[in-house]
Design a protein around this motif. Structure first.
Motif, short mmCIF file in Angstrom:
data_model
loop_
_atom_site.label_atom_id
_atom_site.label_comp_id
_atom_site.label_asym_id
_atom_site.label_seq_id
_atom_site.Cartn_x
_atom_site.Cartn_y
_atom_site.Cartn_z
N ASN A 348 0.82 -1.19 0.00
CA ASN A 348 0.00 0.00 0.00
C ASN A 348 0.86 1.25 0.00
O ASN A 348 1.47 1.63 0.98
CB ASN A 348 -0.91 0.01 1.22
CG ASN A 348 -1.85 1.17 1.20
OD1 ASN A 348 -1.98 1.83 0.16
ND2 ASN A 348 -2.49 1.44 2.31
N THR A 349 0.91 1.89 -1.14
CA THR A 349 1.71 3.10 -1.25
C THR A 349 0.81 4.26 -1.61
O THR A 349 1.14 5.11 -2.39
CB THR A 349 2.79 2.94 -2.31
OG1 THR A 349 2.15 2.50 -3.52
CG2 THR A 349 3.82 1.95 -1.89
N ASP A 350 -0.35 4.23 -1.01
CA ASP A 350 -1.36 5.24 -1.28
C ASP A 350 -0.81 6.63 -1.01
O ASP A 350 -0.36 6.94 0.07
CB ASP A 350 -2.55 4.96 -0.36
CG ASP A 350 -3.73 5.81 -0.71
OD1 ASP A 350 -4.55 6.03 0.17
OD2 ASP A 350 -3.81 6.25 -1.85
N GLY A 351 -0.81 7.48 -2.04
CA GLY A 351 -0.29 8.84 -1.86
C GLY A 351 -1.39 9.75 -1.62
O GLY A 351 -1.75 10.70 -1.93
N LYS B 27 -13.93 1.74 -1.97
CA LYS B 27 -12.85 0.79 -1.69
C LYS B 27 -12.42 0.95 -0.24
O LYS B 27 -12.27 2.06 0.26
CB LYS B 27 -11.66 1.07 -2.62
CG LYS B 27 -10.47 0.19 -2.38
CD LYS B 27 -10.65 -1.14 -3.05
CE LYS B 27 -9.52 -2.10 -2.70
NZ LYS B 27 -9.84 -3.46 -3.15
N GLY B 57 -6.82 9.42 -1.16
CA GLY B 57 -7.40 8.38 -2.01
C GLY B 57 -7.01 8.48 -3.47
O GLY B 57 -7.53 7.74 -4.30
N LYS B 58 -6.07 9.38 -3.79
CA LYS B 58 -5.68 9.56 -5.19
C LYS B 58 -5.05 8.30 -5.76
O LYS B 58 -5.44 7.82 -6.83
CB LYS B 58 -4.67 10.71 -5.32
CG LYS B 58 -5.07 11.99 -4.67
CD LYS B 58 -4.06 13.09 -4.92
CE LYS B 58 -2.68 12.78 -4.37
NZ LYS B 58 -2.61 12.77 -2.91
N SER B 59 -4.10 7.75 -5.02
CA SER B 59 -3.41 6.57 -5.53
C SER B 59 -4.35 5.38 -5.63
O SER B 59 -4.25 4.58 -6.57
CB SER B 59 -2.22 6.23 -4.64
OG SER B 59 -1.26 7.23 -4.70
N THR B 60 -5.28 5.25 -4.68
CA THR B 60 -6.25 4.17 -4.74
C THR B 60 -7.10 4.31 -5.99
O THR B 60 -7.33 3.34 -6.71
CB THR B 60 -7.15 4.19 -3.50
OG1 THR B 60 -6.32 4.25 -2.35
CG2 THR B 60 -8.02 2.97 -3.43
N ARG B 63 -5.17 3.37 -9.06
CA ARG B 63 -4.94 1.92 -9.13
C ARG B 63 -6.19 1.21 -9.63
O ARG B 63 -6.10 0.24 -10.37
CB ARG B 63 -4.52 1.37 -7.76
CG ARG B 63 -3.04 1.57 -7.47
CD ARG B 63 -2.51 0.51 -6.51
NE ARG B 63 -3.13 0.61 -5.21
CZ ARG B 63 -2.70 1.39 -4.23
NH1 ARG B 63 -1.64 2.12 -4.41
NH2 ARG B 63 -3.32 1.41 -3.08
#
Lengths: 351, 507
Positions: A348-351, B27, B57-60, B63
């Motif tokens: 998990n590398t959520d930025g 999510k 939540g940008k990266s989520t 993805r």
């Protein structure tokens, strides 16, 4: 270091997750031990304590070697000590040879010294010559087996009587060696959790680059860890010389058994997570299993095949159940569920 | 804030057809609700900017867009894909969606060309190697003219900036590319390379390729997006037009402090007041000295913040490496004996993935946390909770480090270096993937720590940040080309010095 722990799958029930976090890494090997113990009692029909007590006479030697192996494996990918088996054999002769001349204490010290000397060869090869550990310790084990043959030719004496009575002594029915090795295991637990050396071993195993960047002496830690493994294998050999007798093939089974026991016990094979308690449950499982297969009257070949299969089974079950690795079972389950419902588990590398 | 009430945003395609529709997706990771009913529509040839704080939540979301993860509820529809089919990574790839990762995803032991071939789905024959080399070389030449990368180099041996270029170029190699997702693409790139990337991106969008741009660099998002979505706590809280929106408007919508974070300053100073204040700042003798290959010297006194500036990859990282590990025989470097280092490559050389925040944070300080090689558990917990509170690390001290967002992981790594009580703290591009609020917190921390007598040397790819330093050294080709006080260190001046030929060698 690439194997990061996976994040709990969101579809899982919270209670399942809680059990997972509470369930110890050595839990499955304990379950395996109990199952085999019940089977042994069922087959032999004797007292429940008798097979356990018998196993405890053999287990301490395997635990000694496996603790060293566990520390080495914890150093991270590529770290393994394949010289432990030949170290045990060589140390058994060193113990007897010096023990006959200078007493049992000096004999044990000589056994530890022989193990340390062998490990020093590996350490020089790994740190100075930068040879991969598996090759370095393999080369060491070739040197050590030659030394063992020379020592075997030179002396044919047995272990001193004092040492024999020491290894056979019992405290309240429990073998003294088991008690002492248990104390050593507790010490290892404390070292790994509470000392700078122990934390550095674990950190190096998780991410050696990060460990160096955090200012930890990774090279020293690596060297010392291999020396500990050598010393423990030497000690096991010195004691085995009195418990069984010196022989060139005394330690042969200890190489594979030590690795198997470490892995069964829940120690992460990729490094960074040691489980000292698991070494005990793993070793008990292994020794009891041998006893069970003997009771059933299986041939040695059949025994080895069955043991191999069981080791694989335990590793698959434990890594799937504790969620520590992406095991075969998990991949199988993921491939059986419908595409789209599978969760690609990424760091998990959520930025 | 124009549309805080509505989470569903369905307009904004420039009159054309929608390439991709995100319909009320949610999510959840364990206890964290990463996304809650987010809806987005993306038009053909549109560049969609996506901004928000760390963990918004940008990266989520991206993805999910790339099919790397499946949403718990809701659906993602892509034009050209059959309705109702599962949106997996393979399906996304077939639809021409490619993602450039924030944490670089190249295999370090493979060459640039081999890495490119790995992600290329076109049928390959016996001559795949040569074809891959040509494709990636052509793309690199087109996107980043003068990139200086040899496609036969192993990617693990290249500097971050070049690896980032390769990562972008290999995504652009894709046949029939329709959507390019860029997650912090310019964090490791220099100004010139970043501009080259955006120039190329606009050329491609003119042909109908869409892009999603995730970045903490507001001016880049504003300058290059057609439309900007602001995310906060897993929802979309605002939509703004690109080009004209003020950066401060976006920051306000993100819910962060626009000015210097006085809260952190107060917390940090309260912490420092407890300790004695060594007054030996700035006037003392130099504790650090390093001589470059032409004899120019870099020095630092206790309490000074020294910035290493210039274009990306001009030897600044090498200077940090020499200061960190001078070697036994090096006479050109003088450094204090206790040093701490914040590595630039968080995943590879920063975190210990199996440990908690507390264990990650205190590992460098273990020498001070006990005696005779033992580490006191109580003092370890105390130290960890102090820093976790001070820097407001989300998740707390007991959380596994991998459950944290990139920015929070970076906070932990910076706390690790400062908690080690070193005289010299070295930071290699500490703001990679860090949001504005966190950045301010870290600046404040650096200033407060310097005031207590520590020397700080840091490198940043963003030359605008150099104004926070006491003194700045500008580098080119591994050498110091100029030195200036921080108050003079504007981006223009640094760039001018970086290109100043009078200081440079004769070619």
């Amino acid at each position: 270091m690439t194997s990061a722990p996976t994040i709990a799958t969101p579809t899982q029930h919270p209670a399942v997750e809680r059990i997972r976090t509470l369930w110890p890494a050595w839990g499955w090997s304990l379950v395996g031990t109990l199952v085999v113990l019940v089977a042994v009692i069922g087959v032999s029909g004797g007292s429940p304590l008798q097979p356990l007590s018998q196993a405890l006479t053999l287990v301490p030697y395997l635990v000694l070697v496996a603790i060293g192996q566990m520390l080495v494996i914890t150093l991270g990918p590529g770290n393994i000590d394949v010289s432990v088996g030949t170290n045990v054999s060589m140390a058994s002769y060193a113990s007897v040879a010096v023990g006959a001349a200078a007493g049992p204490g000096a004999g044990l010290a000589a056994a530890v010294g022989a193990g340390l000397a062998a490990a020093a060869c590996s350490v020089i090869a790994i740190l100075v010559l930068r040879i991969p550990p598996i090759i370095a310790t393999l080369a060491t084990s070739l040197i050590v087996s030659s030394a063992t043959l020379m020592l075997a030719d030179a002396n044919r004496s047995g272990a001193p009587a004092e040492l024999r009575s020491f290894v056979n002594a019992r405290v309240l029915g429990v073998p003294l060696t088991a008690v002492l090795v248990a104390i050593l295991t507790v010490a290892v637990v404390i070292v790994l959790r509470r000392t700078r050396f122990g934390l550095a071993v674990v950190a190096t195993g998780q991410n050696s680059v990060a460990a160096a960047k955090a200012g930890l002496p990774t090279r020293t830690v690596t060297g010392v860890t291999y020396l500990i493994s050598g010393a423990l294998a030497g000690l096991a050999g010195g004691l085995l010389a009195a418990f069984i007798s010196p022989s060139t093939s005394l330690g042969t089974s200890y190489l594979l058994d030590s690795v198997a026991v470490v892995v069964i016990g829940g120690t992460l094979i990729a490094g960074g997570r040691p489980v000292p308690v698991g070494v005990w449950t793993g070793a008990l499982f292994f020794v009891l299993l041998s006893g069970l297969l003997n009771l059933l009257g299986l041939s040695v070949g059949a025994q080895n095949i069955l043991k191999g299969l069981l080791v694989v089974l335990v590793v698959v079950i434990s890594s799937a159940a504790t969620g520590t690795g992406r095991s075969t079972v998990r991949r199988l389950r993921a491939s059986l569920t419908l595409p789209g419902t599978t969760t690609k588990q990424r760091n998990n590398t959520d930025g | 804030m124009t549309s805080t009430e509505t989470t569903a945003i369905v307009d904004g395609t420039r009159g054309g057809t929608a390439l991709l529709t995100v319909d009320a997706v949610s999510k959840r990771y364990g206890k964290t609700q990463a996304l809650s009913t987010v809806s987005v529509e993306l038009g053909e040839g549109e560049i969609l900017g996506l901004v928000g704080h760390n963990g918004a939540g940008k990266s989520t979301l991206v993805r999910l867009l790339a099919g790397r993860e499946a949403s718990d509820t809701g659906a993602i529809r892509v034009a050209g894909l059959p309705e109702g089919a599962a949106f997996t990574a393979a399906a996304a790839e077939r639809a021409g969606i490619r993602m450039v990762y924030q944490e670089l995803a190249l295999c370090p032991d493979l060459t640039v060309a081999e890495n490119a071939a790995l992600s290329d789905r076109r049928p390959t024959g016996a001559l795949w190697r040569r074809r891959a080399e040509r494709r990636i070389q052509d793309t690199l030449d087109e996107v980043f003219p003068g990139h200086g990368i040899s496609v036969l180099d192993r990617s693990g041996e290249m500097p971050m900036a070049q690896r980032q270029m390769v990562e972008i170029a290999r995504a652009l190699c894709t046949d029939r590319l329709r959507l390019l997702i860029l997650d912090e693409p310019t964090e490791s790139l220099g100004v010139d390379a970043a501009e080259a990337l955006y120039r190329y991106l606009h050329r491609r969008t003119a042909d109908g390729v869409s892009a999603v741009l995730v970045s903490h660099r507001m001016h880049e998002v504003v300058g290059h997006s057609d439309r900007i979505l602001v995310m906060k706590d897993g929802s979309i809280v605002g939509q703004y037009p690109g080009g004209t929106t003020a950066e401060s408007t976006l920051l306000a919508a993100m819910g962060g402090e626009v000015s210097t974070d006085t809260g952190t300053l107060e917390r940090v100073e309260a912490e420092l007041d407890d300790q004695e204040q060594p007054a030996a700042a700035r006037e003392g003798a130099a504790v650090l000295a390093l001589t470059d290959s032409r004899g120019r010297e870099l020095t630092a006194r206790p309490g000074e913040i020294i910035g290493l500036a210039g274009l990306a990859g001009q030897g600044q990282e090498g200077v940090l490496a020499r200061l960190w590990a001078p070697g036994l025989l090096s006479r050109s470097v003088t450094v204090p004996s206790s040093r701490a280092y914040v590595p630039g490559d968080r995943q590879v050389s920063g975190i210990f993935p199996l440990w908690t925040v507390a264990e990650n944070l205190t590992i460098a300080a273990t020498r001070a946390l006990g005696r005779f090689g033992f580490v006191s558990g109580a003092r370890k917990r105390e130290l960890a909770s102090t820093w976790v509170d001070m820097l407001r690390v989300r998740g707390g001290a007991a959380a596994p480090i991998t459950s944290l967002s990139g920015g929070n992981q970076q906070k932990v790594l910076i706390a690790r270096a400062f908690a080690a009580d070193a005289e010299l703290v070295l930071l290699d591009d500490p703001f990679r993937g860090v949001d504005v609020a966190t950045k301010n917190e870290i600046y404040t921390l650096m200033k407060a720590e310097a005031r207590s007598g520590r020397t700080i040397v840091w490198y940043s790819t963003d030359n605008k940040e150099m104004a926070h330093c006491d003194r700045v050294y500008v580098f080119r080709a591994g050498r110091i080309v100029s030195e200036m006080p921080g108050s003079d260190a504007t981006e223009q001046r640094i760039i001018a010095d970086s290109f100043d030929e009078t200081e440079g060698e004769l070619r």
